[in-house]
Design a protein around this motif. Structure first.
Motif, PDB file in Angstrom:
ATOM      1  N   VAL A   1       0.879  -1.445   0.659  1.00  0.00           N
ATOM      2  CA  VAL A   1      -0.173   0.379   0.361  1.00  0.00           C
ATOM      3  C   VAL A   1       0.858   1.031   0.185  1.00  0.00           C
ATOM      4  N   ALA A   2       1.999   1.140   1.408  1.00  0.00           N
ATOM      5  CA  ALA A   2       2.832   2.401   0.767  1.00  0.00           C
ATOM      6  C   ALA A   2       3.101   2.513  -0.384  1.00  0.00           C
ATOM      7  N   LYS A   3       3.485   1.391  -1.400  1.00  0.00           N
ATOM      8  CA  LYS A   3       4.786   1.431  -2.577  1.00  0.00           C
ATOM      9  C   LYS A   3       3.583   1.622  -3.426  1.00  0.00           C
ATOM     10  N   ALA A   4       1.529   2.203  -3.227  1.00  0.00           N
ATOM     11  CA  ALA A   4       1.188   1.946  -4.452  1.00  0.00           C
ATOM     12  C   ALA A   4       0.710   2.863  -5.316  1.00  0.00           C
ATOM     13  N   ASP A   5       1.655   4.639  -4.313  1.00  0.00           N
ATOM     14  CA  ASP A   5       1.719   5.407  -5.401  1.00  0.00           C
ATOM     15  C   ASP A   5       2.669   5.322  -6.027  1.00  0.00           C
ATOM     16  N   GLY A   6       3.340   5.050  -5.891  1.00  0.00           N
ATOM     17  CA  GLY A   6       5.201   4.926  -6.953  1.00  0.00           C
ATOM     18  C   GLY A   6       6.131   5.411  -5.717  1.00  0.00           C
TER      19      GLY A   6
ATOM     20  N   LEU B   1      -3.910  -1.218  10.065  1.00  0.00           N
ATOM     21  CA  LEU B   1      -2.612  -0.646   9.444  1.00  0.00           C
ATOM     22  C   LEU B   1      -2.906  -0.191   7.571  1.00  0.00           C
ATOM     23  N   LEU B   2      -3.417  -1.029   7.012  1.00  0.00           N
ATOM     24  CA  LEU B   2      -2.916  -0.794   5.021  1.00  0.00           C
ATOM     25  C   LEU B   2      -3.941   0.727   5.220  1.00  0.00           C
ATOM     26  N   ASN B   3      -4.650   1.201   6.193  1.00  0.00           N
ATOM     27  CA  ASN B   3      -5.706   2.321   5.764  1.00  0.00           C
ATOM     28  C   ASN B   3      -4.335   3.655   6.467  1.00  0.00           C
ATOM     29  N   GLU B   4      -4.293   2.911   7.847  1.00  0.00           N
ATOM     30  CA  GLU B   4      -3.115   4.194   7.899  1.00  0.00           C
ATOM     31  C   GLU B   4      -2.240   4.266   7.598  1.00  0.00           C
ATOM     32  N   ILE B   5      -1.059   3.142   6.432  1.00  0.00           N
ATOM     33  CA  ILE B   5      -0.256   3.662   6.184  1.00  0.00           C
ATOM     34  C   ILE B   5      -0.746   4.576   5.098  1.00  0.00           C
ATOM     35  N   ALA B   6      -1.453   4.114   4.086  1.00  0.00           N
ATOM     36  CA  ALA B   6      -1.986   4.994   3.196  1.00  0.00           C
ATOM     37  C   ALA B   6      -2.562   6.679   3.627  1.00  0.00           C
ATOM     38  N   ASP B   7      -2.981   7.087   4.354  1.00  0.00           N
ATOM     39  CA  ASP B   7      -3.928   7.649   5.090  1.00  0.00           C
ATOM     40  C   ASP B   7      -2.113   8.925   5.719  1.00  0.00           C
ATOM     41  N   ILE B   8      -1.063   8.572   5.535  1.00  0.00           N
ATOM     42  CA  ILE B   8       0.383   9.094   6.560  1.00  0.00           C
ATOM     43  C   ILE B   8       1.566  10.470   5.111  1.00  0.00           C
ATOM     44  N   SER B   9       0.653   9.844   4.341  1.00  0.00           N
ATOM     45  CA  SER B   9       1.240  11.364   3.548  1.00  0.00           C
ATOM     46  C   SER B   9      -0.079  11.532   2.489  1.00  0.00           C
TER      47      SER B   9
ATOM     48  N   GLY C   1      -2.877  11.856   2.419  1.00  0.00           N
ATOM     49  CA  GLY C   1      -3.894  10.952   2.304  1.00  0.00           C
ATOM     50  C   GLY C   1      -3.833  10.111   1.054  1.00  0.00           C
ATOM     51  N   ILE C   2      -5.255   9.336   1.575  1.00  0.00           N
ATOM     52  CA  ILE C   2      -5.191   8.205   0.389  1.00  0.00           C
ATOM     53  C   ILE C   2      -5.739   8.417  -0.873  1.00  0.00           C
ATOM     54  N   ASP C   3      -4.839   8.577  -1.528  1.00  0.00           N
ATOM     55  CA  ASP C   3      -4.099   8.416  -3.109  1.00  0.00           C
ATOM     56  C   ASP C   3      -5.469   7.296  -3.196  1.00  0.00           C
ATOM     57  N   GLU C   4      -6.019   7.287  -5.033  1.00  0.00           N
ATOM     58  CA  GLU C   4      -6.725   6.339  -5.520  1.00  0.00           C
ATOM     59  C   GLU C   4      -6.472   5.421  -6.269  1.00  0.00           C
ATOM     60  N   GLU C   5      -4.543   5.001  -6.196  1.00  0.00           N
ATOM     61  CA  GLU C   5      -4.258   3.875  -6.262  1.00  0.00           C
ATOM     62  C   GLU C   5      -3.350   2.851  -4.942  1.00  0.00           C
ATOM     63  N   GLU C   6      -3.657   3.929  -4.485  1.00  0.00           N
ATOM     64  CA  GLU C   6      -3.287   3.130  -2.835  1.00  0.00           C
ATOM     65  C   GLU C   6      -4.775   2.593  -2.507  1.00  0.00           C
ATOM     66  N   LEU C   7      -5.811   3.149  -2.197  1.00  0.00           N
ATOM     67  CA  LEU C   7      -7.369   2.298  -2.186  1.00  0.00           C
ATOM     68  C   LEU C   7      -7.147   1.451  -2.809  1.00  0.00           C
TER      69      LEU C   7
ATOM     70  N   ILE D   1      -5.358  -1.430  -1.491  1.00  0.00           N
ATOM     71  CA  ILE D   1      -6.062  -2.015  -0.416  1.00  0.00           C
ATOM     72  C   ILE D   1      -7.625  -2.534   0.060  1.00  0.00           C
ATOM     73  N   GLU D   2      -8.173  -2.116  -1.629  1.00  0.00           N
ATOM     74  CA  GLU D   2      -9.618  -3.006  -1.833  1.00  0.00           C
ATOM     75  C   GLU D   2      -9.458  -4.148  -2.512  1.00  0.00           C
ATOM     76  N   GLU D   3      -8.012  -4.678  -3.452  1.00  0.00           N
ATOM     77  CA  GLU D   3      -8.025  -5.935  -3.426  1.00  0.00           C
ATOM     78  C   GLU D   3      -7.134  -6.342  -2.179  1.00  0.00           C
ATOM     79  N   LEU D   4      -6.035  -6.154  -1.598  1.00  0.00           N
ATOM     80  CA  LEU D   4      -5.607  -7.135  -0.509  1.00  0.00           C
ATOM     81  C   LEU D   4      -7.153  -7.294   0.790  1.00  0.00           C
ATOM     82  N   LYS D   5      -7.695  -6.344   0.796  1.00  0.00           N
ATOM     83  CA  LYS D   5      -9.182  -6.888   1.683  1.00  0.00           C
ATOM     84  C   LYS D   5     -10.053  -7.602   0.981  1.00  0.00           C
ATOM     85  N   SER D   6     -10.347  -7.509   0.361  1.00  0.00           N
ATOM     86  CA  SER D   6     -11.177  -8.767  -0.458  1.00  0.00           C
ATOM     87  C   SER D   6     -11.012  -9.877  -1.309  1.00  0.00           C
ATOM     88  N   LYS D   7      -9.833 -10.532  -1.265  1.00  0.00           N
ATOM     89  CA  LYS D   7      -8.703 -11.376  -1.205  1.00  0.00           C
ATOM     90  C   LYS D   7      -8.254 -11.932  -0.740  1.00  0.00           C
TER      91      LYS D   7
END
Length: 137
Positions: A30-35, A109-117, A119-125, A128-134
C-alpha cells in the motif's frame, strides 16, 4: 514460500521473523502503491515492524540491533517489489492462514499507512480494496 524466499535472498529467517514479513508485506504494498515509499511511510512501517519484533526479542537485543533488523526488512520489501512476479501472490496467499483478528489488524494498518502522507490516493485505495477482498476477509 519461506524456503523459496530464503534461497533467492541467500539468507535464513526464523518462522516468527518470516511471519512478520508476511504480515507487514501488504502494508508495504500500500505504501508503494502511489509509486513512492516516502519518509513518513518508511517511518510508520519501521514503527509497525518494531511493534511486531519487540515481542519476539524483547530486551534480548539492543536499539542498534532492532534498527538493523528493521533495515533488513525494508530491504526485503524492496527485493520483493523487484521480484513481484515470483513472490507477490504466494506471499499474499500466506495471509489467509492467519485468524480474522490478525487480518483485521493488518487491514486497519493498510488504511493508516495510506493516510500518513497526504491522505489515501486512488492507487492506494485500489490496492487496499484488493488486499482486503482477496486476502484479508
Amino acid at each position: 514460500m519461506k524456503e523459496k524466499f530464503e534461497n533467492k535472498r541467500s539468507m535464513k529467517m526464523s518462522e516468527e521473523e518470516f511471519k512478520v514479513l508476511i504480515l507487514t508485506y501488504p502494508i508495504f504494498l500500500v505504501a508503494k502503491a502511489d509509486g513512492t515509499f516516502d519518509e513518513e511511510e518508511k517511518q510508520l512501517l519501521s514503527t509497525i515492524l518494531l511493534n511486531f519484533l519487540s515481542p519476539l526479542y524483547g530486551e534480548n537485543i539492543n536499539k542498534e540491533q532492532y534498527d538493523s533488523l528493521i533495515f533488513n526488512y525494508l530491504e526485503d520489501f524492496e527485493f520483493l517489489y523487484k521480484n513481484e512476479e515470483t513472490f507477490k501472490i504466494g506471499f499474499l496467499n500466506e495471509l489467509k492462514e492467519f485468524n480474522q483478528s490478525v487480518k483485521d489488524s493488518i487491514s486497519s494498518l493498510l488504511n493508516e499507512i495510506a493516510d500518513i502522507s497526504n491522505g489515501i490516493d486512488e492507487e492506494e485505495l485500489k490496492v487496499i480494496e484488493e488486499l482486503k477482498s482477496k486476502y484479508l476477509n
